[in-house]
Design an enzyme around this catalytic site. Structure first.
Site, PDB file in Angstrom:
ATOM      1  N   LYS A  62       0.834  -1.206   0.000  1.00  0.00           N
ATOM      2  CA  LYS A  62       0.000   0.000   0.000  1.00  0.00           C
ATOM      3  C   LYS A  62       0.870   1.257   0.000  1.00  0.00           C
ATOM      4  O   LYS A  62       0.637   2.196  -0.766  1.00  0.00           O
ATOM      5  CB  LYS A  62      -0.913   0.002   1.228  1.00  0.00           C
ATOM      6  N   ASN A  63       1.883   1.299   0.868  1.00  0.00           N
ATOM      7  CA  ASN A  63       2.670   2.528   1.014  1.00  0.00           C
ATOM      8  C   ASN A  63       3.515   2.817  -0.228  1.00  0.00           C
ATOM      9  O   ASN A  63       3.757   3.982  -0.560  1.00  0.00           O
ATOM     10  CB  ASN A  63       3.545   2.464   2.264  1.00  0.00           C
ATOM     11  N   ARG A  86      -3.304  10.131   4.273  1.00  0.00           N
ATOM     12  CA  ARG A  86      -2.070  10.852   4.529  1.00  0.00           C
ATOM     13  C   ARG A  86      -1.290  11.075   3.228  1.00  0.00           C
ATOM     14  O   ARG A  86      -0.668  12.110   3.026  1.00  0.00           O
ATOM     15  CB  ARG A  86      -1.253   9.973   5.492  1.00  0.00           C
ATOM     16  N   CYS A 142      -4.676   8.108   9.576  1.00  0.00           N
ATOM     17  CA  CYS A 142      -4.921   7.654  10.945  1.00  0.00           C
ATOM     18  C   CYS A 142      -4.352   8.647  11.943  1.00  0.00           C
ATOM     19  O   CYS A 142      -3.241   9.141  11.767  1.00  0.00           O
ATOM     20  CB  CYS A 142      -4.252   6.297  11.180  1.00  0.00           C
ATOM     21  N   ARG A 174       2.423  14.060  12.813  1.00  0.00           N
ATOM     22  CA  ARG A 174       3.280  13.722  11.670  1.00  0.00           C
ATOM     23  C   ARG A 174       3.429  14.999  10.862  1.00  0.00           C
ATOM     24  O   ARG A 174       2.792  15.165   9.827  1.00  0.00           O
ATOM     25  CB  ARG A 174       2.649  12.593  10.862  1.00  0.00           C
ATOM     26  N   PRO A 175       4.229  15.932  11.368  1.00  0.00           N
ATOM     27  CA  PRO A 175       4.320  17.225  10.708  1.00  0.00           C
ATOM     28  C   PRO A 175       4.931  17.097   9.317  1.00  0.00           C
ATOM     29  O   PRO A 175       5.648  16.139   9.032  1.00  0.00           O
ATOM     30  CB  PRO A 175       5.234  18.027  11.633  1.00  0.00           C
ATOM     31  N   ASP A 215       4.446   0.036  12.339  1.00  0.00           N
ATOM     32  CA  ASP A 215       3.185  -0.483  11.799  1.00  0.00           C
ATOM     33  C   ASP A 215       2.903  -1.927  12.214  1.00  0.00           C
ATOM     34  O   ASP A 215       1.814  -2.443  11.949  1.00  0.00           O
ATOM     35  CB  ASP A 215       3.180  -0.387  10.261  1.00  0.00           C
ATOM     36  N   ILE A 234       8.360   6.023  17.363  1.00  0.00           N
ATOM     37  CA  ILE A 234       8.004   6.734  16.126  1.00  0.00           C
ATOM     38  C   ILE A 234       6.776   7.632  16.320  1.00  0.00           C
ATOM     39  O   ILE A 234       6.828   8.826  16.083  1.00  0.00           O
ATOM     40  CB  ILE A 234       7.734   5.741  14.961  1.00  0.00           C
ATOM     41  N   ARG A 245      -8.667   0.397   4.755  1.00  0.00           N
ATOM     42  CA  ARG A 245      -7.741   1.348   4.134  1.00  0.00           C
ATOM     43  C   ARG A 245      -6.458   0.648   3.668  1.00  0.00           C
ATOM     44  O   ARG A 245      -5.802   1.112   2.733  1.00  0.00           O
ATOM     45  CB  ARG A 245      -7.333   2.432   5.145  1.00  0.00           C
TER      46      ARG A 245
END
Length: 430
Positions: free
Chosen positions: A22-23, A93, A117, A122-123, A305, A327, A397
């Site tokens: 997915k990523n 995201r 999520c 998560r800047p 994850d 993280i 997702r």
């Protein structure tokens, strides 16, 4: 409202095939808009996140042709807008990857601030820092990130923190910048290597992906390509954990075992048997697991994850385990839900102290995010009685046909949408 109904107690046994990552898919879809020629992508996971991104791309004029469930043809020669403010895009995201892709190709992009999520801050400051180093002006106005440049010039960029998103975004923009870019303290995840390989197959000149220094020599334009996405490391890891937690025996196919090293090592440490093949891993577990200590770290460390799934496995193991989350600070939101099922977990800051119990009891729980949702499914598979999981759209997702794959391994799990269906499920499973 869709829920999962699960009757626990069956060990998972059999074979399961892992889908595309997915990523990697999200970044590769975005990168596909960087050429006017047609791009053909295979092994595309059919999950909510990728479908939402495709919808957003279509809203600006990208032509997406679904060849089959896992293959798409993309042509971005007719883009008519550089502003992405699709309502759906706020939910994922990875919408920010379109910033780097469109900025690289058109020297301008406007994208809604990303969602996804809620697992901690998560800047996007590192993304902005990278774009600015390449010569772009970046502003945030009414929830939109606007990046534009007269021209992009290669630069030496040192990331203050290891950021997967920033590494990919800068890499995309720099691929079409003039001159040479060096990204130091780059993230090393498998999907970064996959995106670099994809861009290189389109004519980019990127070296060093997978190490902490990436060197990019900008090219004038990119061309079409055919590309197959790598298997999903986290989906594979989730099935590995499910096999171990349910005392099962599962062959997990279409994986790159090297990407799973940190997960395999921990499973072996707590007492599972892990056998590696060229493109598969087998996980067997017969006894109750042992306790351990884990700290999540950027790749090649133990993935954040996989932390919730591991916590479920350790919550059923013998002794006291400790998980340190380095993280995301909001990653323990599943603990309250697991406690309803009988887990004994105490959270102190970024550390969870887990006292193993012998069994879970089925309960009504809510998925707080994608990976925590998957972890609650594993807990349900191990519990006595029936577990109902709400908010399964989070799980969808990132996992394609999760319930179907689990059923093929002997799990009692169904997607239900009404009280009547829940009662029917309970009657069927006794």
């Amino acid at each position: 409202m869709e829920q999962y109904a699960i009757k626990g107690g069956n060990p998972l046994v059999g074979e399961v095939e892992i889908g595309g990552a997915k990523n990697a898919a999200l970044a590769i879809l975005a990168a596909a808009v960087m050429t006017d020629e047609t791009v053909y992508i295979e092994n595309m996971p059919d999950v909510r996140d990728t479908n939402v991104l495709i919808q957003a791309m279509e809203s600006i004029g990208v032509v997406v042709n679904r060849v089959d469930r896992h293959s798409v043809k993309i042509n971005a020669s007719q883009i008519h807008s550089l502003t992405i403010e699709d309502d759906f895009i706020k939910k994922i995201r990875a919408s920010y990857y379109l910033l780097g892709a469109l900025l690289g190709k058109y020297k301008k992009a406007e994208v809604t601030l990303p969602g996804g999520c809620n697992i901690g801050s998560r800047p996007i400051d590192q993304h902005i820092k990278g774009f600015e180093a390449l010569g772009a002006k970046v502003t945030i106005d009414h929830g939109m990130i606007i990046a534009e440049a007269e021209e992009l010039r290669g630069s030496h960029i040192y990331l203050d923190v290891v950021s997967v998103g920033a590494t990919i975004n800068i890499m995309m923009a720099a691929a079409l910048a003039e001159g040479k870019t060096i990204i130091e303290n780059a993230a090393k995840e498998p999907h970064i290597v996959d995106v670099a390989n994809f861009l290189n197959s389109m004519g980019a000149n990127i070296k060093g992906a997978g190490t902490d220094v990436i060197r990019i020599r900008g090219v004038k334009e990119l061309h079409g390509t055919d590309y197959s996405i790598i298997p999903d490391q986290i989906e594979a890891g989730t099935f590995m954990m499910a096999a171990a937690a349910t005392k099962g025996d599962v062959l997990i196919k279409n994986v790159i075992p090297k990407h799973l090293d940190s997960i395999s090592a921990k499973l072996v440490e707590i007492g599972a048997y892990v056998e590696e093949f060229d493109d598969a891993v087998r996980v067997v577990s017969k006894e109750r697991m042992k306790s351990t200590q884990i700290k999540t770290l950027p790749y090649p460390g133990f993935p954040t994850d996989m932390q919730p799934q591991m916590a479920v496995t350790l919550a059923l193991s013998e002794g006291t385990s400790i998980i340190s989350e380095s993280i995301f600070e909001n990653r323990f939101k599943y603990v309250d839900e697991l406690s309803r099922m009988g887990a004994k977990i105490k959270v102190e800051g970024n550390t969870a102290i887990i006292d193993g119990v012998k069994s879970f009891a089925g309960a009504n729980v809510v998925a707080p995010d994608l990976r925590a949702g998957a972890a609650l499914v594993i807990a349900g598979l191990c519990a006595n009685g029936v577990t109902l999981i709400d908010k399964i759209e989070y799980i969808q997702r990132g996992y394609e046909d999760f319930e179907g794959k689990l059923r093929s391994l002997g799990a009692e799990i169904e997607k239900v949408t009404s009280e009547k269906e829940i009662q029917k499920f309970k009657l069927r499973v006794g």
